[in-house]
Scaffold this motif. Structure first.
Motif, mmCIF file in Angstrom:
data_model
loop_
_atom_site.group_PDB
_atom_site.id
_atom_site.type_symbol
_atom_site.label_atom_id
_atom_site.label_comp_id
_atom_site.label_asym_id
_atom_site.label_seq_id
_atom_site.Cartn_x
_atom_site.Cartn_y
_atom_site.Cartn_z
ATOM 1 N N UNK A 230 3.177 10.137 4.445
ATOM 2 C CA UNK A 230 4.233 10.820 4.599
ATOM 3 C C UNK A 230 3.938 12.253 4.273
ATOM 4 N N UNK A 231 3.145 12.844 3.305
ATOM 5 C CA UNK A 231 2.793 14.047 2.835
ATOM 6 C C UNK A 231 1.972 14.666 3.928
ATOM 7 N N UNK A 232 1.094 14.244 4.426
ATOM 8 C CA UNK A 232 0.475 14.846 5.661
ATOM 9 C C UNK A 232 1.434 15.280 6.894
ATOM 10 N N UNK A 233 2.287 14.402 7.099
ATOM 11 C CA UNK A 233 3.146 14.540 8.135
ATOM 12 C C UNK A 233 3.815 15.780 7.887
ATOM 13 N N UNK B 60 0.807 -1.211 -0.002
ATOM 14 C CA UNK B 60 0.041 0.207 -0.077
ATOM 15 C C UNK B 60 0.943 1.241 0.026
ATOM 16 N N UNK B 61 1.481 1.408 -1.089
ATOM 17 C CA UNK B 61 2.667 2.631 -1.063
ATOM 18 C C UNK B 61 1.745 3.797 -1.506
ATOM 19 N N UNK B 62 0.830 3.790 -1.998
ATOM 20 C CA UNK B 62 -0.021 4.919 -1.858
ATOM 21 C C UNK B 62 -0.358 5.727 -0.793
ATOM 22 N N UNK B 63 -0.880 4.735 0.220
ATOM 23 C CA UNK B 63 -1.262 5.255 1.625
ATOM 24 C C UNK B 63 -0.455 5.557 2.483
ATOM 25 N N UNK B 64 0.888 4.848 2.306
ATOM 26 C CA UNK B 64 2.190 5.506 2.977
ATOM 27 C C UNK B 64 2.538 6.692 2.439
ATOM 28 N N UNK B 65 2.699 6.882 1.267
ATOM 29 C CA UNK B 65 2.972 8.230 0.484
ATOM 30 C C UNK B 65 2.017 9.262 1.139
#
Length: 401
Positions: free
Chosen positions: A324-327, A316-321
């Motif tokens: 990361x952007x939100x953080x 689930x690379x998109x969810x992780x990305x």
């Protein structure tokens, strides 16, 4: 316990027993401390005098006062002869004013102490000094009824006399002097006076040692003390001061009583030794080991790793990305205090100014983030690229270029 331990214990018990025996049979040293307390039988207590007051004044009531004169005389109107005997007495102004009112009503005050200094009545003392190497001190009454008898004392004396005498209101009752080997008087001064005030009288005497147990029981010196007290009025009650005393007249605590009694003191020490033995031997035999409690570990990092691994393993690379952007945006809002509601040219300029990055690199980072947003799925390589760009941006802010 081993045989050697029993030997050590037996030796220690014998040692303590020997100490107790030697201490209990040792002659107690004489306490020469000047307490002037009526309950003390030591040399410089006044136990003997207090007990003999009933014989000296058989028809006079003797009352012991444990309060200050100021408090006692203000409670109610008192009558009698107030007797103060101590090596030093310091009355306050208000307190001595009460004594003056007491005397003015027709009562008496007897004060025997060293270095009497009473400015109100113009009485001041000085020390009588002699240059003779071999000398003795004598005390003598002016009253011919005492047949000019002189009294001497074998202990060292700090002799005080009055500087000036107001002969109008003051009567000289006794003197003191130094006598050399040839029985010649070298120094002389007044040490006992009567001062008339109102309807009553003050008696000032500068040699309180004459009233102590040692001097009363030593030779004929008791007669000197009796002659001094003969000036007191037998028809008036004697108010015996127990407040202005150098030594305590009453027991202040149970421990004071316990440690001042030889037998109780050593019983107390023996009990302490017994408790010490019990703690050392009995406690050592029965004490259990205390388990070591390890503190709880901080599992926050492990939990975070578990969740991230779960996302990564499921690809689930998109969810992780997105996380990361939100953080990253949260980091910019909290650390750099820049709003992230609109990503535009003004945002780029503010972020470049506060972060120290070139504006082009910031644009590249957020354009890549926008590309990630627009995709439904991303590869592992794209996720790693995004993570590298974000970490480089944050690390430069934390540690500098």
């Amino acid at each position: 316990m081993s045989r050697k331990t029993y030997i050590y214990i037996g030796f220690l018990v014998l040692l303590i027993g020997a100490m107790l025996y030697l201490e209990s049979t040792k002659k107690k040293p004489i306490n020469w401390y000047p307490t002037y307390a009526a309950k003390h039988k030591i040399p410089y207590g006044t136990y003997v005098l207090k007990e003999q007051l009933a014989n000296l004044f058989p028809n006079t009531k003797v009352k012991t006062i444990y309060k200050t004169p100021y408090v006692y005389l203000k409670e109610e109107e008192q009558n009698g002869t107030y007797v103060f005997i101590n090596n030093a007495i310091n009355f306050g102004d208000e307190e001595f004013s009460q004594l003056m009112k007491f005397v003015a009503r027709g009562n008496n005050v007897f004060i025997s102490t060293r270095a009497i200094n009473i400015d109100t009545l113009n009485f001041e003392c000085e020390r009588l000094v002699s240059n003779n190497f071999d000398e003795k001190v004598i005390f003598k009454f002016k009253n011919k009824a005492f047949k000019n008898k002189e009294y001497t004392f074998d202990k060292a004396i700090s002799n005080y006399v009055f500087k000036q005498i107001d002969t109008v209101n003051t009567t000289i009752l006794g003197i003191t002097a130094y006598v050399n080997n040839a029985d010649e008087r070298t120094e002389e001064g007044v040490n006992f006076v009567k001062f008339n005030y109102g309807k009553g009288e003050f008696f000032f005497h500068t040699f309180p040692e004459v009233f102590t147990n040692y001097n009363i029981l030593n030779g004929e010196n008791h007669q000197h003390a009796a002659n001094i007290l003969s000036y007191l009025d037998e028809e008036k009650p004697i108010l015996w001061d127990a407040y202005y005393k150098t030594g305590k007249s009453r027991i202040a605590s149970p421990m004071y009583y316990l440690l001042n009694n030889k037998h109780l003191k050593w019983a107390y020490y023996l009990a302490l030794f017994g408790v010490l033995f019990f703690v050392i031997f009995e406690g050592k035999r029965k004490q259990r080991s205390i388990a070591i409690l390890k503190p709880l570990k901080n599992q926050t990092l492990a939990f975070t790793r578990t969740i991230s691994n779960m996302y990564f393993e499921k690809s689930e690379h998109k969810s992780i990305a997105e996380h990361k952007i939100s953080y990253l945006l949260e980091f910019i809002r909290t650390k750099l205090h820049i709003p992230t509601s609109e990503i535009n040219q003004t945002f780029y300029k503010n972020l470049a100014a506060r972060s120290g990055h070139d504006i082009e690199k910031i644009k590249t980072l957020f354009e890549y983030c926008e590309q990630i947003h627009m995709r439904n799925e991303i590869t592992e390589t794209q996720l790693m690229t995004l993570n590298t760009m974000i970490e480089n941006f944050k690390n430069t802010i934390h540690y500098g270029k």
